[in-house]
Every structure is written in C-alpha cells, then in structure tokens.
Design a protein around this motif. Structure first.
Motif, PDB file in Angstrom:
ATOM      1  N   LEU A 166      17.627   2.942   0.602  1.00 33.38           N
ATOM      2  CA  LEU A 166      18.701   2.218   1.316  1.00 33.38           C
ATOM      3  C   LEU A 166      18.329   1.992   2.774  1.00 33.38           C
ATOM      4  N   PHE A 167      18.033   3.067   3.487  1.00 36.83           N
ATOM      5  CA  PHE A 167      17.662   2.945   4.901  1.00 36.83           C
ATOM      6  C   PHE A 167      16.546   3.932   5.220  1.00 36.83           C
ATOM      7  N   GLY A 168      15.666   3.498   6.104  1.00 33.18           N
ATOM      8  CA  GLY A 168      14.618   4.383   6.602  1.00 33.18           C
ATOM      9  C   GLY A 168      14.845   4.603   8.077  1.00 33.18           C
ATOM     10  N   PHE A 169      13.791   4.408   8.863  1.00 29.57           N
ATOM     11  CA  PHE A 169      13.963   4.689  10.293  1.00 29.57           C
ATOM     12  C   PHE A 169      14.672   3.562  11.044  1.00 29.57           C
ATOM     13  N   GLY A 170      15.122   2.537  10.306  1.00 33.85           N
ATOM     14  CA  GLY A 170      15.846   1.425  10.956  1.00 33.85           C
ATOM     15  C   GLY A 170      17.355   1.599  10.937  1.00 33.85           C
ATOM     16  N   LEU A 171      17.857   2.703  10.388  1.00 29.00           N
ATOM     17  CA  LEU A 171      19.317   2.909  10.354  1.00 29.00           C
ATOM     18  C   LEU A 171      19.822   3.002  11.780  1.00 29.00           C
TER      19      LEU A 171
ATOM     20  N   CYS B  29       8.031  11.269   3.071  1.00 29.20           N
ATOM     21  CA  CYS B  29       8.014  10.736   4.425  1.00 29.20           C
ATOM     22  C   CYS B  29       6.765   9.869   4.588  1.00 29.20           C
ATOM     23  N   LEU B  30       6.936   8.684   5.133  1.00 27.85           N
ATOM     24  CA  LEU B  30       5.833   7.708   5.137  1.00 27.85           C
ATOM     25  C   LEU B  30       5.017   7.736   6.427  1.00 27.85           C
ATOM     26  N   GLY B  31       3.730   7.906   6.289  1.00 28.26           N
ATOM     27  CA  GLY B  31       2.797   7.746   7.417  1.00 28.26           C
ATOM     28  C   GLY B  31       2.741   8.922   8.357  1.00 28.26           C
TER      29      GLY B  31
ATOM     30  N   GLY C 219      16.620  -3.591   4.663  1.00 29.49           N
ATOM     31  CA  GLY C 219      15.420  -3.633   5.494  1.00 29.49           C
ATOM     32  C   GLY C 219      14.146  -3.355   4.701  1.00 29.49           C
ATOM     33  N   HIS C 220      13.130  -2.928   5.413  1.00 31.74           N
ATOM     34  CA  HIS C 220      11.843  -2.699   4.744  1.00 31.74           C
ATOM     35  C   HIS C 220      11.837  -1.423   3.920  1.00 31.74           C
ATOM     36  N   ASN C 221      12.754  -0.510   4.192  1.00 32.51           N
ATOM     37  CA  ASN C 221      12.904   0.644   3.296  1.00 32.51           C
ATOM     38  C   ASN C 221      13.309   0.125   1.910  1.00 32.51           C
ATOM     39  N   GLY C 222      14.199  -0.859   1.898  1.00 31.90           N
ATOM     40  CA  GLY C 222      14.589  -1.492   0.637  1.00 31.90           C
ATOM     41  C   GLY C 222      13.418  -2.244   0.015  1.00 31.90           C
ATOM     42  N   GLY C 223      12.573  -2.848   0.864  1.00 32.64           N
ATOM     43  CA  GLY C 223      11.377  -3.546   0.369  1.00 32.64           C
ATOM     44  C   GLY C 223      10.436  -2.576  -0.336  1.00 32.64           C
TER      45      GLY C 223
ATOM     46  N   LYS D 270       0.836  -1.212   0.000  1.00 34.77           N
ATOM     47  CA  LYS D 270       0.000   0.000   0.000  1.00 34.77           C
ATOM     48  C   LYS D 270       0.868   1.258   0.000  1.00 34.77           C
ATOM     49  N   VAL D 271       1.882   1.257   0.879  1.00 28.36           N
ATOM     50  CA  VAL D 271       2.748   2.429   1.009  1.00 28.36           C
ATOM     51  C   VAL D 271       3.508   2.662  -0.294  1.00 28.36           C
ATOM     52  N   ALA D 272       4.077   1.564  -0.817  1.00 29.78           N
ATOM     53  CA  ALA D 272       4.934   1.707  -1.991  1.00 29.78           C
ATOM     54  C   ALA D 272       4.119   2.092  -3.227  1.00 29.78           C
TER      55      ALA D 272
ATOM     56  N   ASP E  44       0.508   9.676   3.163  1.00 28.75           N
ATOM     57  CA  ASP E  44      -0.404   9.168   4.194  1.00 28.75           C
ATOM     58  C   ASP E  44      -0.755   7.715   3.874  1.00 28.75           C
ATOM     59  N   PHE E  45      -0.679   6.844   4.884  1.00 26.98           N
ATOM     60  CA  PHE E  45      -1.168   5.483   4.613  1.00 26.98           C
ATOM     61  C   PHE E  45      -2.201   5.023   5.647  1.00 26.98           C
ATOM     62  N   ASP E  46      -3.020   5.976   6.053  1.00 26.56           N
ATOM     63  CA  ASP E  46      -4.216   5.652   6.837  1.00 26.56           C
ATOM     64  C   ASP E  46      -3.933   4.997   8.180  1.00 26.56           C
TER      65      ASP E  46
HETATM   66  N1  LIG Z   1       6.611  -2.704   7.508  1.00 25.73           N
HETATM   67  C1  LIG Z   1       6.222  -2.149   6.384  1.00 25.73           C
HETATM   68  O1  LIG Z   1       5.734  -2.751   5.491  1.00 25.73           O
HETATM   69  C2  LIG Z   1       6.418  -0.763   6.290  1.00 25.73           C
HETATM   70  C3  LIG Z   1       7.683  -0.361   6.036  1.00 25.73           C
HETATM   71  N2  LIG Z   1       8.014   0.865   6.050  1.00 25.73           N
HETATM   72  C4  LIG Z   1       9.406   1.093   5.641  1.00 25.73           C
HETATM   73  O2  LIG Z   1      10.272   0.360   6.471  1.00 25.73           O
HETATM   74  C5  LIG Z   1      11.304   1.169   6.930  1.00 25.73           C
HETATM   75  C6  LIG Z   1      11.780   0.654   8.213  1.00 25.73           C
HETATM   76  O3  LIG Z   1      12.199  -0.644   7.931  1.00 25.73           O
HETATM   77  P1  LIG Z   1      13.298  -1.419   8.762  1.00 25.73           P
HETATM   78  O4  LIG Z   1      12.933  -1.403  10.178  1.00 25.73           O
HETATM   79  O5  LIG Z   1      13.484  -2.712   8.111  1.00 25.73           O
HETATM   80  O6  LIG Z   1      14.587  -0.509   8.632  1.00 25.73           O
HETATM   81  P2  LIG Z   1      15.423   0.044   7.409  1.00 25.73           P
HETATM   82  O7  LIG Z   1      14.945  -0.462   6.118  1.00 25.73           O
HETATM   83  O8  LIG Z   1      15.496   1.487   7.600  1.00 25.73           O
HETATM   84  O9  LIG Z   1      16.888  -0.527   7.657  1.00 25.73           O
HETATM   85  C7  LIG Z   1      17.169  -1.490   8.639  1.00 25.73           C
HETATM   86  C8  LIG Z   1      18.093  -2.541   8.083  1.00 25.73           C
HETATM   87  O10 LIG Z   1      19.355  -1.986   7.805  1.00 25.73           O
HETATM   88  C9  LIG Z   1      20.367  -2.612   8.590  1.00 25.73           C
HETATM   89  N3  LIG Z   1      21.282  -1.539   8.954  1.00 25.73           N
HETATM   90  C10 LIG Z   1      21.043  -0.515   9.807  1.00 25.73           C
HETATM   91  N4  LIG Z   1      22.069   0.336   9.817  1.00 25.73           N
HETATM   92  C11 LIG Z   1      22.968  -0.134   8.913  1.00 25.73           C
HETATM   93  C12 LIG Z   1      24.251   0.301   8.450  1.00 25.73           C
HETATM   94  N5  LIG Z   1      24.778   1.447   8.906  1.00 25.73           N
HETATM   95  N6  LIG Z   1      24.901  -0.400   7.529  1.00 25.73           N
HETATM   96  C13 LIG Z   1      24.364  -1.525   7.045  1.00 25.73           C
HETATM   97  N7  LIG Z   1      23.160  -2.022   7.436  1.00 25.73           N
HETATM   98  C14 LIG Z   1      22.476  -1.325   8.357  1.00 25.73           C
HETATM   99  C15 LIG Z   1      19.660  -3.251   9.741  1.00 25.73           C
HETATM  100  O11 LIG Z   1      20.384  -4.353  10.215  1.00 25.73           O
HETATM  101  C16 LIG Z   1      18.327  -3.645   9.080  1.00 25.73           C
HETATM  102  O12 LIG Z   1      18.462  -4.845   8.356  1.00 25.73           O
HETATM  103  C17 LIG Z   1      10.694   2.537   6.961  1.00 25.73           C
HETATM  104  O13 LIG Z   1      11.637   3.545   6.932  1.00 25.73           O
HETATM  105  C18 LIG Z   1       9.856   2.505   5.714  1.00 25.73           C
HETATM  106  O14 LIG Z   1      10.574   2.799   4.555  1.00 25.73           O
HETATM  107  C19 LIG Z   1       7.022   1.762   6.626  1.00 25.73           C
HETATM  108  O15 LIG Z   1       7.185   3.069   6.425  1.00 25.73           O
HETATM  109  C20 LIG Z   1       5.642   1.441   6.122  1.00 25.73           C
HETATM  110  C21 LIG Z   1       5.297   0.140   6.540  1.00 25.73           C
END
Ligand SMILES: NC(=O)C1=CN([C@@H]2O[C@H](COP(=O)(O)OP(=O)(O)OC[C@H]3O[C@@H](n4cnc5c(N)ncnc54)[C@H](O)[C@@H]3O)[C@@H](O)[C@H]2O)[C@@H](O)CC1
Ligand SMILES: Nc1ncnc2c1ncn2[C@@H]1O[C@H](COP(=O)(O)OP(=O)(O)O)[C@@H](O)[C@H]1O
Ligand SMILES: [K+]
Length: 529
Positions: free
Chosen positions: A133-138, A188-190, A69-73, A41-43, A212-214
């Motif tokens: 590359l990275f979202g809020f999981g960096l 920016c997502l959500g 991570g999911h940012n890459g997804g 939905k977001v993508a 916005d994703f509701d």
């Molecule tokens: N779950 C979903 O379906 C959704 C996903 N979203 C997306 O998911 C993102 C968050 O996903 P994640 O929690 O997977 O996090 P990220 O995709 O931001 O990245 C985390 C991944 O990167 C690795 N990592 C972190 N720092 C690193 C570094 N310096 N060098 C190499 N690898 C590194 C971590 O081990 C992890 O595998 C959001 O920013 C957004 O883009 C949401 O916004 C919307 C809903």
C-alpha cells in the motif's frame, strides 16, 4: 574479505531516513538507471523471497494490497510473477489514482485476468497477504475506508509480508499514522529504514530482512556524508572488539581496574548482578563498594572481587566512600545500581572525579536532581549514561516533546550533555556526542525482567575499564556490550524460553556465548586474509 562481503558488511550497518533514501534513489535515476528497470529488479527479488518462504501448494491464494505509489508498483510486479508461478492472485486496490508506472503495471496485470477489488473482503480468505500500500512515500495519516480495510485485515490470521515497511508506519519514527498493517515479515528494500528500529514499530514489523538491490556504496556515502549517521550494530561491528585482545605479557592491573559502587540493604541483588556482569567482561581487577552490612553477602557470592564495606546511612544506603578508596586509582567507575537516592553524596563524588564514569539507575536519578546538563558540563572525562526510557525523561525533561521520535531525542541529549547515552529499551540505541547513533537490531523480551539492566551496567563498565587500561577507544565497546548482552539473552531464551531467563542466568550466558564469538571473529578475519 571479498568486495561483495565488504559491501554486505557496509550496507547492513546503514540506516536511512525517507529523505536520505529518496536522495540515494535519485542519484541512481540521475545516473541513468531507468525507474521501471529498478522496480522490476527489486520486485523480482521480493518475489523470490515470497516463493521461498511460502511455496505452492502449501500456499495457493495470495492477496496483494496495492497503493498509488511505487510501493504499489512493486506489489503489482510481485503479483504478476506470482500469477505466472501458478498462485491464485487477488488484488485490493483501494485508491483510484496512481503514479504512471504503477498504473501501467496495473493495466497489464488486469489484462492477465487477475481480479481487482476496491474492498478488502474478497481477500480475507487468502492464504497469504503481500502489502504494497505505502512505502517511504506515506505522507499523511491513513483514514476512512482504507483504514477500515487495514483494521479488518489485522483481525485475520494469515501471514502478511510488507514490502519495504508495514504500510501506515512513519518511515523515520515508526509511529503509526492512523493505522498500520501488522506484518509477519518486512522486506526492507535497499537500505534499512529508521522507523523499523523504533520500539513503537516492533508490533508491526515482524521478522525484518533486507532485500539488497545493489545500490552503489559511493552513492550512499555521498548522500549520508558524515552528518549524524545512524547505524545498526551488526555482528561484524560488535565482533571487531570481542573478545578484547589480551597479550601474554600482562598482569591484572593492566587489564583494567573497575570500581563498582552499588547496592543498599533494600537492593542487595542489584549489587551482585552488576558484579556478575563486570566479572563476565573479563576485567582484570574488580572492586565493589557496598554498604558495610552487605559485605559478608557480597564476599560470599563473588569470591574473586575485592569487596569494600562503606559507611552506611540509617536506611542502609552508602553514606560515603571510606578513605581507603582512592578514586584516581581506578580505570573506570560504575555507580548507581541499587544505590537508592540516599546514596546521592557518592554520586556527587564520582561526578567530581576525573575518572571515566558509567552511571545507571539511582546514579541517573541523582544526576537528574543535580541537573544533567549543567552537572555534566563540569566533567572532562568520558561519561556513559544507561537510562531506560523513564530515567531518560527524568534526565532530559525536554526530550518529552519528542516522545514519538526517541532517536532524535537521544541524539540531542547526547550532543547537549557530552555524554554517551545508552537508551535501554526493546531495541536499545546509543547516542554519541558527535551526533551518531547506533541501534541494536536484535534482542529478546526475555530481557524484560528485573536485574537484566544491572548485568549490562557491569558488563559495559568492565569492558570500558579494560579498554582504558589498554589505551583502546572506549566508545565502540558500548555497542559491543549492548550486542553481547542481547545475544546472550537470545541464546539463553533459545534453551530456557523467553520466560526462563533470569539475570543470574543471563550473566552465565554472557560467558557461554563467548567461544562462539571467538570462532565467528576468527572466521571474519580468515575471510579478510
Ligand atoms: N522507484 C522504484 O522503482 C523503486 C521503488 N521503490 C518503492 O517505492 C516506494 C516509494 O514509492 P513512492 O515514493 O511512490 O511512495 P509510496 O508508494 O510509499 O506512496 C506514495 C503515494 O501514496 C500517496 N499517499 C501518501 N500518503 C497517503 C495517504 N495517507 N493516503 C492516501 N494516499 C497517500 C502519495 O500521494 C503517493 O502517490 C518504496 O517504499 C519502495 O516500495 C524502491 O524501494 C525501489 C526502487
Ligand atoms: N522487550 C524487551 N526486549 C528486549 N530487551 C528488553 C526489553 N525490555 C527490556 N529490555 C532490556 O532489559 C534491560 C532492562 O534494564 P533496566 O530497565 O535497567 O532494568 P533493571 O534495573 O531491572 O536491571 C535493558 O537492557 C533493556 O534494553
Ligand atoms: K508496504
């Protein structure tokens, strides 16, 4: 207002940290929303915006950066849709490992014949880059070949769209972790992420928009609660108090009496600019105390203000206030613009008064010398401090430990001092003693010019005096003042360019934009009927 409009108003005000965003998403997943469905939905929403901004055939080749991570997804789903929409897609996937869902999307996209690379070079001649590359999981600094790839890309000139936030920025502080993508757009997502509003992130974020994703409002409320919420100052927030209502049956003293204590022979203009800002606020009565040698100049420039000449030091600063001034007769006092430190005694006098007080410039420097927290602990009345970052550090020296996280430093400063603190920078933030923070998301570097802060002090003080006289809450008017000041500058820069807006012109534009606000305020009201 329809429920949808109401929701939009609410979500655009919210700013979240990485931990809060995870907790909010966690609630959606726990309630049964499948992770893969949410990603889709977001993508899809991101894809729609990419195509709207960069349609074919103007843009043919798109490079997509895919992290683990999911940012890459998200990025892979966008890549897939771009491929089906007829774009030529190339993927840069520098890290071999990925989360399961991201890996699955990668497999499928590869099966469509889209090419994957672990080097950035094949993407350098793309017309557009999408950064996932990275979202809020960096969680740690970017280094090695990946950092080099990002740096190489930043040297290129094609537009870049970052998903969620530019990869490499700390989600909460906007600090660059190693290196970061310089985006032209950030989708920016959500919910708005806090890091995007720190000055240090500005060079990376480009034009930011919310996808916005509701997310249900109740989930946001449960996670954020009332604990130290951080908000954006939206037009709806600012226009809730602008223009201030003025009843038919009133007179000048009911519409606020402001005393501005400002100026010195050295800084004559600061006094005038503060006066012009106050005048634009619509305040009922404006008294300006200046060194007596400035009185003829000020009287000529501001015919409608009452100018009081004060005893003067040898250096041309205000020595003290004349007996004719009874501080208790004013609704609010603004003190400090162009005062010089020779005017310090006056600052002590206004701090000792029981009147609502706005301190700026040398008023702040004097307060820092007196000791900010112990001095303010003696005050019961409302106090607003309006420092730029240099003054902020002088006022709150311990805040230096948190140079990278000014929002946190601001919140602490406000809680400890009991004052409302307006930290003036490219994205001005206001801290309140209850721990809440409001950030102005939209402004212009046209304001980076001597005197624009003096206009803001006058404007804020004038609004405050009116609110106090009318027994309205003063706190929200600080947000209104910051927003109005920035909007006036944006409007002026639109006509005169960013280099063509001086502080006098800025004060004129405060009034020029006001009728527009009245119209949009009326629109908001009509929609809510
Ligand atoms: N779950 C979903 O379906 C959704 C996903 N979203 C997306 O998911 C993102 C968050 O996903 P994640 O929690 O997977 O996090 P990220 O995709 O931001 O990245 C985390 C991944 O990167 C690795 N990592 C972190 N720092 C690193 C570094 N310096 N060098 C190499 N690898 C590194 C971590 O081990 C992890 O595998 C959001 O920013 C957004 O883009 C949401 O916004 C919307 C809903
Ligand atoms: N790059 C920028 N973008 C937006 N606003 C800015 C920028 N630089 C400065 N400002 C604003 O300009 C004003 C400057 O105020 P201040 O530092 O007190 O200057 P002065 O004392 O000369 O008036 C503040 O409102 C600040 O937020
Ligand atoms: K990103």
């Amino acid at each position: 207002m329809t429920p949808q409009q109401n929701r939009q108003h609410q979500i655009h005000q919210v700013i979240v940290t990485s931990a809060q965003m995870s907790a909010i998403e966690g609630r959606l997943f726990a309630a049964g929303m499948p992770v893969a469905a949410l990603m889709e939905k977001v993508a899809q929403a991101v894809f729609q915006r990419v195509v709207a901004l960069y349609p074919r055939p103007r843009v043919r080749r798109v490079g997509v950066l895919v992290g683990p991570g999911h940012n890459g997804g998200d990025a892979l789903v966008v890549a897939r849709e771009l491929h089906f929409a007829g774009y030529e897609v190339r993927i840069y996937r520098p890290l071999a490992k990925s989360k399961e869902l991201t890996g699955q999307h990668g497999e499928y996209v590869a099966s469509l014949g889209v090419e994957f690379f672990d080097q950035i070079e094949p993407l350098l001649d793309c017309d557009l880059i999408v950064d996932g590359l990275f979202g809020f999981g960096l969680e740690r600094s970017i280094s090695g070949e990946l950092a080099q790839g990002i740096d190489r890309l930043n040297e290129q000139s094609q537009p870049v769209i970052s998903i969620d936030l530019p990869s490499g920025l700390h989600t909460d502080t906007g600090a660059v972790l190693g290196t970061a993508i310089q985006a032209n757009h950030t989708f920016c997502l959500g919910l708005w992420k806090l890091g995007l509003f720190h000055d240090q992130a500005l060079a990376y974020v480009g034009k930011a928009e919310l996808i916005d994703f509701d997310i249900p409002v109740k989930d946001i409320q449960v996670v954020l609660g009332d604990r130290n919420p951080i908000h954006r100052i939206t037009s709806a927030v600012a226009l809730a108090h602008l223009p201030l209502p003025r009843p038919q049956l009133t007179h000048k003293y009911k519409e606020g009496h402001l005393l501005a204590i400002c100026g010195s022979q050295r800084y004559m203009g600061a006094a005038l600019l503060c006066g012009l800002g106050a005048k634009a606020s619509g305040v009922g009565m404006l008294t300006i105390a200046v060194p007596k040698s400035l009185k003829p100049y000020m009287s000529q420039q501001l015919a409608d203000a009452l100018i009081v000449g004060c005893p003067e030091t040898a250096s041309g600063a205000i020595a003290d206030l004349p007996d004719s001034i009874d501080l208790s007769s004013f609704d609010a006092i603004a003190c400090g613009c162009g005062l010089t430190l020779d005017g310090m005694e006056v600052v002590q006098a206004v701090l000792d008064s029981d009147r609502p007080l706005i301190l700026d410039a040398d008023g702040l420097n004097a307060l820092a010398q007196l000791g900010t927290i112990p001095t303010l602990s003696q005050r019961a009345a409302f106090t607003l401090l309006t420092p730029h970052p240099g003054e902020f550090k002088r006022l709150f020296p311990n805040a230096q430990d948190e140079a990278e996280d000014l929002v946190r430093a601001l919140r602490r400063a406000s809680e400890q001092s009991g004052a409302v603190v307006m930290l003036k920078q490219a994205r001005t933030a206001i801290g309140y003693p209850d721990g809440s923070v409001w950030i102005n998301p939209e402004s212009t570097p046209a304001l980076a010019r001597g005197g624009s802060g003096d206009v803001l002090t006058g404007l804020s003080s004038g609004l405050m005096a009116q609110a106090i006289a009318r027994k309205l809450p003063v706190e929200p008017l600080v947000q209104t003042a910051v927003w109005w000041h920035a909007q006036a500058a944006i409007s002026a820069a639109g006509v005169r360019t960013e280099l063509g807006v001086d502080a006098v012109m800025l004060s004129e534009y405060l009034l020029r934009v006001l009728p527009e606000f009245v119209r949009s305020g009326n629109d908001l009201e009509r929609r809510s009927e």
